[in-house]
Design a protein around this motif. Structure first.
Motif, PDB file in Angstrom:
ATOM      1  N   GLY A  77       0.874  -1.202   0.006  1.00 34.32           N
ATOM      2  CA  GLY A  77       0.060  -0.148   0.039  1.00 34.32           C
ATOM      3  C   GLY A  77       0.788   1.385  -0.032  1.00 34.32           C
ATOM      4  O   GLY A  77       0.450   2.403  -0.636  1.00 34.32           O
ATOM      5  N   TYR A  78       2.049   1.075   0.799  1.00 38.33           N
ATOM      6  CA  TYR A  78       2.920   2.325   0.942  1.00 38.33           C
ATOM      7  C   TYR A  78       3.480   2.725  -0.489  1.00 38.33           C
ATOM      8  O   TYR A  78       3.795   3.681  -0.922  1.00 38.33           O
ATOM      9  N   ALA A  79       3.765   1.502  -1.442  1.00 38.86           N
ATOM     10  CA  ALA A  79       4.417   1.582  -2.690  1.00 38.86           C
ATOM     11  C   ALA A  79       3.676   2.382  -3.655  1.00 38.86           C
ATOM     12  O   ALA A  79       3.991   3.167  -4.358  1.00 38.86           O
ATOM     13  N   VAL A  80       2.109   1.929  -3.434  1.00 39.64           N
ATOM     14  CA  VAL A  80       1.116   2.630  -4.158  1.00 39.64           C
ATOM     15  C   VAL A  80       1.237   4.236  -3.817  1.00 39.64           C
ATOM     16  O   VAL A  80       1.067   4.922  -4.555  1.00 39.64           O
ATOM     17  N   HIS A  81       1.114   4.478  -2.454  1.00 39.71           N
ATOM     18  CA  HIS A  81       1.052   5.636  -1.806  1.00 39.71           C
ATOM     19  C   HIS A  81       2.198   6.565  -2.470  1.00 39.71           C
ATOM     20  O   HIS A  81       2.031   8.015  -2.710  1.00 39.71           O
ATOM     21  N   ALA A  82       3.282   6.114  -2.075  1.00 38.98           N
ATOM     22  CA  ALA A  82       4.454   7.007  -2.372  1.00 38.98           C
ATOM     23  C   ALA A  82       5.863   6.244  -3.149  1.00 38.98           C
ATOM     24  O   ALA A  82       6.810   5.713  -2.644  1.00 38.98           O
ATOM     25  N   PRO A  83       5.447   5.655  -4.594  1.00 36.99           N
ATOM     26  CA  PRO A  83       6.408   4.866  -5.194  1.00 36.99           C
ATOM     27  C   PRO A  83       7.668   5.536  -5.169  1.00 36.99           C
ATOM     28  O   PRO A  83       8.785   4.869  -5.414  1.00 36.99           O
ATOM     29  N   ASP A  84       7.954   6.943  -5.049  1.00 34.33           N
ATOM     30  CA  ASP A  84       9.347   7.401  -5.447  1.00 34.33           C
ATOM     31  C   ASP A  84      10.030   7.232  -3.871  1.00 34.33           C
ATOM     32  O   ASP A  84      11.359   7.735  -3.887  1.00 34.33           O
ATOM     33  N   ARG A  85       9.503   6.814  -2.843  1.00 34.90           N
ATOM     34  CA  ARG A  85      10.366   6.656  -1.858  1.00 34.90           C
ATOM     35  C   ARG A  85      10.667   5.056  -1.470  1.00 34.90           C
ATOM     36  O   ARG A  85      11.057   4.797  -0.473  1.00 34.90           O
ATOM     37  N   VAL A  86      10.148   4.260  -2.361  1.00 39.44           N
ATOM     38  CA  VAL A  86      10.311   2.759  -2.203  1.00 39.44           C
ATOM     39  C   VAL A  86      11.333   2.523  -3.373  1.00 39.44           C
ATOM     40  O   VAL A  86      11.128   2.442  -4.578  1.00 39.44           O
ATOM     41  N   ASP A  87      12.594   1.895  -2.757  1.00 41.22           N
ATOM     42  CA  ASP A  87      13.549   1.464  -3.574  1.00 41.22           C
ATOM     43  C   ASP A  87      13.334   0.262  -4.187  1.00 41.22           C
ATOM     44  O   ASP A  87      13.410  -0.189  -5.135  1.00 41.22           O
TER      45      ASP A  87
ATOM     46  N   ALA B 129       5.740   3.183 -12.525  1.00 42.43           N
ATOM     47  CA  ALA B 129       6.438   3.543 -11.309  1.00 42.43           C
ATOM     48  C   ALA B 129       6.706   2.433 -10.133  1.00 42.43           C
ATOM     49  O   ALA B 129       7.187   2.576  -9.301  1.00 42.43           O
ATOM     50  N   ALA B 130       6.114   1.116 -10.524  1.00 39.02           N
ATOM     51  CA  ALA B 130       6.433   0.205  -9.749  1.00 39.02           C
ATOM     52  C   ALA B 130       7.846  -0.111  -9.205  1.00 39.02           C
ATOM     53  O   ALA B 130       8.614  -0.238 -10.364  1.00 39.02           O
ATOM     54  N   PRO B 131       8.204  -0.364  -8.361  1.00 38.93           N
ATOM     55  CA  PRO B 131       9.626  -0.727  -7.702  1.00 38.93           C
ATOM     56  C   PRO B 131       9.795  -2.096  -8.216  1.00 38.93           C
ATOM     57  O   PRO B 131       8.770  -2.851  -8.281  1.00 38.93           O
ATOM     58  N   PRO B 132      11.002  -2.520  -8.395  1.00 43.33           N
ATOM     59  CA  PRO B 132      11.353  -3.921  -8.241  1.00 43.33           C
ATOM     60  C   PRO B 132      10.806  -4.638  -6.910  1.00 43.33           C
ATOM     61  O   PRO B 132      10.960  -4.300  -5.921  1.00 43.33           O
TER      62      PRO B 132
END
Length: 296
Positions: free
Chosen positions: A143-153, A234-237
């Motif tokens: 859920g956080y990756a959806v909320h703030a993808p720019d902060r999830v490496d 924008a999905a992180p690995p």
């Protein structure tokens, strides 16, 4: 997000409202960690958040989010391998068993959880971090990756629940005593049933879950499945590690849905392991997969 993140401090500004029994059980579980632990207390608008940290201070940050009804102490089998390459931050979830203290704005909705985790990362001085979540913590991490993808490496999900499939009815029925008769006996019976045929949950964690269930009677904030389609490019690995003997959900369905909705994600099923035992599984293979994924 503030321009200048406030560094974490190890000095607790308030005393968590927990009993000596819970504090003792927490300490016994934390003693399972094979590496030195640095306890941190972070200020957020929802209260103070307890983080157990280890690894090199200048390492890339990895934030660990535990399952419902458990604490950050349950990551003891993963931290040694992760701390070789990362600064590991295992978080006690706000409002759940642990040493985080709700003392500010009430945390009531999934959106509040996202703001709380924003504050945790900022207080850690982490503009970006790898997120590792188990069970409910996997739901929170996705859920956080959806909320703030720019902060999830990078995103590692360990048998995540309510992300790609619902709970099995039998699992929910078996979990009822945890809420109506919380305590060590209920936790022991439930975890023995769920892990039957595979590695057992450590006695220290069974005890902590039982004592925590008795003292923390509120249910965790939850919501619908994260809308991963919203991520797009924008999905992180992502790495999805599934417990082959999980009774929480249908493992094949989770694997199929995760592979379809998270393009490029690595989906790995670890045979012979139950849902609750997965974070503490003593497995060189699991450590290798996680470290290789996190280091790219």
């Amino acid at each position: 997000m503030t321009a200048e993140p406030t560094p974490p401090t190890a000095a607790a500004p308030s005393v968590p409202p927990v009993s000596p029994a819970f504090r003792a059980a927490y300490g016994q579980a934390l003693a399972l960690w094979p590496v030195p632990v640095e306890p941190l207390t972070l200020d957020t608008e929802f209260g103070t958040t307890r983080v157990n940290a280890c690894g090199p201070a200048d390492g890339p940050p990895a934030v660990l989010l535990s399952g419902g009804g458990t604490t950050s102490a349950g990551w003891y089998a993963r931290v040694a391998a992760l701390a070789r390459t990362h600064r590991v931050h295992a978080v006690d979830l706000m409002g759940a068993p642990g040493l985080s203290v709700p003392s500010g704005r009430p945390l009531r909705r999934p959106a509040d959880l996202m703001v709380w985790l924003d504050g945790v990362l900022t207080a850690l001085g982490a503009e970006r971090a790898a997120l590792l979540g188990h069970s409910y913590g996997g739901w929170l991490a996705l859920g956080y990756a959806v909320h703030a993808p720019d902060r999830v490496d990078r995103l590692a999900l360990l048998d995540p629940t309510q992300c790609f499939a619902g709970f099995r009815a039998a699992y929910l029925v078996r979990a009822v005593p945890l809420f109506v008769r919380p305590g060590e006996d209920s936790a022991r019976r439930f975890l023995a049933w769920e892990s039957r045929g595979g590695p057992a949950v450590a006695p220290e964690l069974v005890r902590l879950m039982g004592v925590g269930g008795r003292e923390f009677r509120g249910r965790p904030v939850t919501g619908p499945r994260p809308d991963v389609a919203h991520l797009g490019s924008a999905a992180p690995p992502a790495l999805v590690l599934l417990a082959g003997r999980s009774r929480a959900h249908a493992v094949r369905r989770v694997a199929q849905t995760a592979g379809r909705t998270l393009p490029g994600a690595r989906i790995v099923t670890l045979p012979g392991t139950g849902h609750h035992a997965l974070p503490e599984l003593r497995s060189a293979e699991l450590d290798r997969r996680l470290v290789e994924f996190l280091t790219g």
